[in-house]
Write a protein that holds these residues in place. Structure first.
Motif, PDB file in Angstrom:
ATOM      1  N   VAL A 100      20.169  13.573  63.190  1.00 18.29           N
ATOM      2  CA  VAL A 100      19.388  14.162  64.303  1.00 18.29           C
ATOM      3  C   VAL A 100      19.940  14.366  65.719  1.00 18.29           C
ATOM      4  CG1 VAL A 100      17.227  13.290  65.462  1.00 18.29           C
ATOM      5  CG2 VAL A 100      17.412  12.938  63.160  1.00 18.29           C
ATOM      6  N   ALA A 101      19.674  15.358  66.280  1.00 16.82           N
ATOM      7  CA  ALA A 101      20.245  15.530  67.471  1.00 16.82           C
ATOM      8  C   ALA A 101      19.295  15.813  68.623  1.00 16.82           C
ATOM      9  CB  ALA A 101      21.156  17.182  67.320  1.00 16.82           C
ATOM     10  N   GLY A 102      17.884  15.811  68.504  1.00 16.30           N
ATOM     11  CA  GLY A 102      17.108  15.959  69.748  1.00 16.30           C
ATOM     12  C   GLY A 102      15.707  15.611  69.081  1.00 16.30           C
ATOM     13  N   PRO A 103      14.625  15.699  70.034  1.00 13.67           N
ATOM     14  CA  PRO A 103      13.236  15.366  69.716  1.00 13.67           C
ATOM     15  C   PRO A 103      12.725  16.522  68.732  1.00 13.67           C
ATOM     16  CG  PRO A 103      13.625  15.626  71.889  1.00 13.67           C
ATOM     17  CD  PRO A 103      15.001  16.304  71.365  1.00 13.67           C
TER      18      PRO A 103
ATOM     19  N   ILE B 205      13.489  30.238  73.286  1.00 10.84           N
ATOM     20  CA  ILE B 205      12.840  29.078  73.752  1.00 10.84           C
ATOM     21  C   ILE B 205      14.008  28.288  73.669  1.00 10.84           C
ATOM     22  CG2 ILE B 205      12.881  28.534  71.113  1.00 10.84           C
ATOM     23  CD1 ILE B 205      10.605  26.497  71.777  1.00 10.84           C
ATOM     24  N   HIS B 206      14.137  27.010  74.713  1.00  8.82           N
ATOM     25  CA  HIS B 206      15.076  25.993  74.675  1.00  8.82           C
ATOM     26  C   HIS B 206      14.818  24.795  73.991  1.00  8.82           C
ATOM     27  CE1 HIS B 206      17.183  27.171  78.662  1.00  8.82           C
ATOM     28  NE2 HIS B 206      17.487  28.188  77.702  1.00  8.82           N
TER      29      HIS B 206
ATOM     30  N   SER C  63      29.092  25.412  66.111  1.00 12.19           N
ATOM     31  CA  SER C  63      28.825  25.853  64.771  1.00 12.19           C
ATOM     32  C   SER C  63      28.234  24.777  63.974  1.00 12.19           C
ATOM     33  CB  SER C  63      30.165  26.479  64.266  1.00 12.19           C
ATOM     34  OG  SER C  63      31.051  25.705  63.658  1.00 12.19           O
ATOM     35  N   TRP C  64      28.348  23.608  64.201  1.00  9.66           N
ATOM     36  CA  TRP C  64      27.520  22.520  63.465  1.00  9.66           C
ATOM     37  C   TRP C  64      26.290  22.524  63.753  1.00  9.66           C
ATOM     38  CZ3 TRP C  64      31.731  18.140  64.911  1.00  9.66           C
ATOM     39  CH2 TRP C  64      33.039  18.678  64.255  1.00  9.66           C
ATOM     40  N   PHE C  65      25.910  23.146  64.931  1.00 12.19           N
ATOM     41  CA  PHE C  65      24.221  22.907  65.083  1.00 12.19           C
ATOM     42  C   PHE C  65      23.403  23.899  64.410  1.00 12.19           C
ATOM     43  CE2 PHE C  65      26.291  21.210  68.829  1.00 12.19           C
ATOM     44  CZ  PHE C  65      25.335  20.298  69.476  1.00 12.19           C
ATOM     45  N   ARG C  66      22.311  23.320  63.963  1.00  9.41           N
ATOM     46  CA  ARG C  66      21.109  24.043  63.286  1.00  9.41           C
ATOM     47  C   ARG C  66      19.872  23.665  63.910  1.00  9.41           C
ATOM     48  NH1 ARG C  66      25.249  26.216  61.812  1.00  9.41           N
ATOM     49  NH2 ARG C  66      25.629  26.900  59.832  1.00  9.41           N
ATOM     50  N   VAL C  67      18.863  24.661  63.739  1.00 15.14           N
ATOM     51  CA  VAL C  67      17.498  24.261  64.251  1.00 15.14           C
ATOM     52  C   VAL C  67      16.787  24.327  62.842  1.00 15.14           C
ATOM     53  CG1 VAL C  67      15.274  25.126  65.420  1.00 15.14           C
ATOM     54  CG2 VAL C  67      17.591  25.566  66.405  1.00 15.14           C
ATOM     55  N   VAL C  68      16.036  23.363  62.584  1.00 14.70           N
ATOM     56  CA  VAL C  68      15.360  22.893  61.390  1.00 14.70           C
ATOM     57  C   VAL C  68      14.028  23.161  61.525  1.00 14.70           C
ATOM     58  CG1 VAL C  68      15.054  20.548  61.795  1.00 14.70           C
ATOM     59  CG2 VAL C  68      15.186  21.437  59.330  1.00 14.70           C
TER      60      VAL C  68
ATOM     61  N   PRO D  39      25.076  22.840  77.068  1.00  7.73           N
ATOM     62  CA  PRO D  39      24.872  21.383  77.189  1.00  7.73           C
ATOM     63  C   PRO D  39      23.249  21.058  77.663  1.00  7.73           C
ATOM     64  CG  PRO D  39      26.686  22.274  78.611  1.00  7.73           C
ATOM     65  CD  PRO D  39      25.997  23.398  77.921  1.00  7.73           C
ATOM     66  N   PHE D  40      22.613  20.235  76.623  1.00 11.41           N
ATOM     67  CA  PHE D  40      21.284  19.792  76.537  1.00 11.41           C
ATOM     68  C   PHE D  40      20.333  20.699  76.115  1.00 11.41           C
ATOM     69  CE2 PHE D  40      23.499  18.885  80.905  1.00 11.41           C
ATOM     70  CZ  PHE D  40      23.922  17.568  80.572  1.00 11.41           C
ATOM     71  N   TYR D  41      20.608  21.706  75.350  1.00 10.54           N
ATOM     72  CA  TYR D  41      19.629  22.416  74.575  1.00 10.54           C
ATOM     73  C   TYR D  41      20.402  23.648  73.941  1.00 10.54           C
ATOM     74  CZ  TYR D  41      20.399  25.953  78.568  1.00 10.54           C
ATOM     75  OH  TYR D  41      20.953  26.768  79.579  1.00 10.54           O
ATOM     76  N   ALA D  42      19.594  23.890  72.831  1.00 15.50           N
ATOM     77  CA  ALA D  42      20.104  25.092  71.812  1.00 15.50           C
ATOM     78  C   ALA D  42      19.082  26.197  72.100  1.00 15.50           C
ATOM     79  CB  ALA D  42      20.144  24.736  70.427  1.00 15.50           C
ATOM     80  N   VAL D  43      19.357  27.416  72.016  1.00 18.57           N
ATOM     81  CA  VAL D  43      18.542  28.523  72.475  1.00 18.57           C
ATOM     82  C   VAL D  43      18.273  29.415  71.133  1.00 18.57           C
ATOM     83  CG1 VAL D  43      18.524  30.830  73.837  1.00 18.57           C
ATOM     84  CG2 VAL D  43      19.627  28.824  74.839  1.00 18.57           C
TER      85      VAL D  43
END
Length: 409
Positions: free
Chosen positions: A103-106, A121-122, A137-142, A159-163
């Motif tokens: 888990v990497a965020g809310p 969206i951020h 590259s390890w980040f994913r939005v589920v 830093p602090f958000y994915a787009v």
């Protein structure tokens, strides 16, 4: 068709000041306003139980909710609903055969009307990119959908958000894929929360060390508020901390600290969050609190709490609602109107307010009204903390009764 001015308004600010704003505010959920191109836009709480909010963006542009780190690039007027959700209710079953996700965020449940009005969206995350140890590259939005869990590559990660551009909305949040064999210690941004509990003889503080996730902060705020804890304003650790590492809470020699060791881990908002209890006596002098890395011995955070800080915190805190006072005031109405008590009795036994024998005594009482009276008398005799736990259980089990009694007469 949007003109160039409107297109420019949709583009979120990418400068360092904007990123600092994400970091500075993303752990405080109390400010229910978006910052928009024409001023602030109010966020309306439409359902307290799942923490569901609604906001209407009146025109094209960029909107940021500093309290959460959520940002929306809007093509046209749109109404968005946002609910704070718990990872624990969705992620565990989906990943029984794959332990490589973190888990990497809310986690948010988001809808937009009309569809297609949101250009980007951020989604906030608490993974630190500062040290260069984490590959974006390890980040994913589920997305959690009816057909199961769907993973999407974000357009980019800052830093602090994915787009995400041209997003589809669902139950969604940010995950980080970790190779199990890598043994990587993931650096994250974290938050220190301190709550003050007044007492004439022995002032107490609760100290938390958590990932910088606004839903965790909100859950802890609500839990502490039930027991009249007042949050003090503290700065977070400046440098990234290591996820899964252990940290030691210490302070002045006369302080009594219970559970000095805190592990920096992620627990869903519905779970009990670990904390240290710090007993400070009457606290006539300032006290110093520190957090150090257990394995390295290095200082990661420190603060000085002065008696005047407690006075200011108590003065600025809103009047605290007392569940105990509510139960005492509405004793007769509760006796006459409470229905099925099984759930409440289970809750009170789990929280050690009632023993098994006391629970059976209530259940064996003949009429509903007498059952209610027996339970109310038992809990009242155990003191205000027991009444608070009773009120909390009743609020969850029969919210309509509690709501009707709380309405002004």
């Amino acid at each position: 068709m949007l003109d160039l001015k409107e297109l420019k308004a949709i583009n979120e600010p990418d400068d360092q000041q904007s990123q600092q704003k994400h970091q500075r505010h993303a752990t405080d959920c109390k400010n229910n306003q978006f910052q928009g191109p024409r001023g602030n836009v109010d966020v309306q709480l439409i359902d307290k139980s799942p923490n569901r909010y609604s906001v209407h963006f009146p025109t094209a542009g960029w909107y940021l909710w500093p309290a959460t780190g959520l940002g929306f690039g809007v093509r046209e007027a749109v109404t968005v609903t946002i609910a704070f959700e718990s990872w624990g209710q969705h992620l565990d079953l989906a990943l029984q055969q794959d332990k490589c996700w973190m888990v990497a965020g809310p986690l948010f449940d988001i809808t937009a009307e009309p569809e297609g009005a949101i250009a980007k969206i951020h989604l906030p995350h608490f993974i630190s990119l500062k040290e260069g140890e984490v590959d974006i590259s390890w980040f994913r939005v589920v997305h959690f959908k009816d057909e199961g869990m769907v993973l999407e590559q974000p357009t980019r990660v800052e830093p602090f958000y994915a787009v995400l551009e041209n997003p589809s909305f669902s139950l969604m949040g940010v995950l980080l894929r970790i190779a199990s064999y890598a043994g990587l210690s993931v650096p994250i941004t974290s938050t220190t929360l301190i709550y003050y509990h007044p007492h004439p003889e022995d002032i107490k503080f609760h100290v938390y060390l958590i990932p910088s996730d606004c839903t965790l902060t909100k859950a802890i705020d609500e839990e502490e508020d039930r027991f009249h804890g007042v949050r003090l304003q503290m700065s977070p650790p400046v440098e990234p901390l290591n996820f899964g590492s252990c940290y030691i809470v210490s302070g002045c020699a006369h302080l009594e600290i219970i559970s000095k060791e805190l592990k920096l881990c992620y627990r869903s908002p519905g779970e009990i969050q670990p904390f240290s209890k710090v007993y400070a006596g009457q606290m006539k002098e300032p006290i110093q609190l520190k957090i150090t890395d257990k394995s390295l011995g290095s200082l990661v955070w420190e603060t000085l709490v002065k008696p005047v800080d407690l006075q200011l915190a108590a003065a600025s805190a809103p009047p605290t609602f007392s569940g105990a006072a509510f139960v005492k005031e509405h004793h007769r109405q509760l006796r006459d109107r409470m229905g099925d008590l099984n759930g409440v009795l289970d809750d009170l036994q789990d929280r050690e307010v009632l023993t098994e024998n006391e629970k059976e005594r209530v259940q064996q009482t003949q009429t509903r009204q007498r059952k209610n009276e027996t339970l109310l008398s038992m809990v009242k005799n155990k003191g205000d903390q027991a009444l608070e736990l009773f009120y909390r259980s009743l609020s969850e089990r029969d919210p309509y009764l509690v709501s009707s009694l709380r309405q002004p007469s």
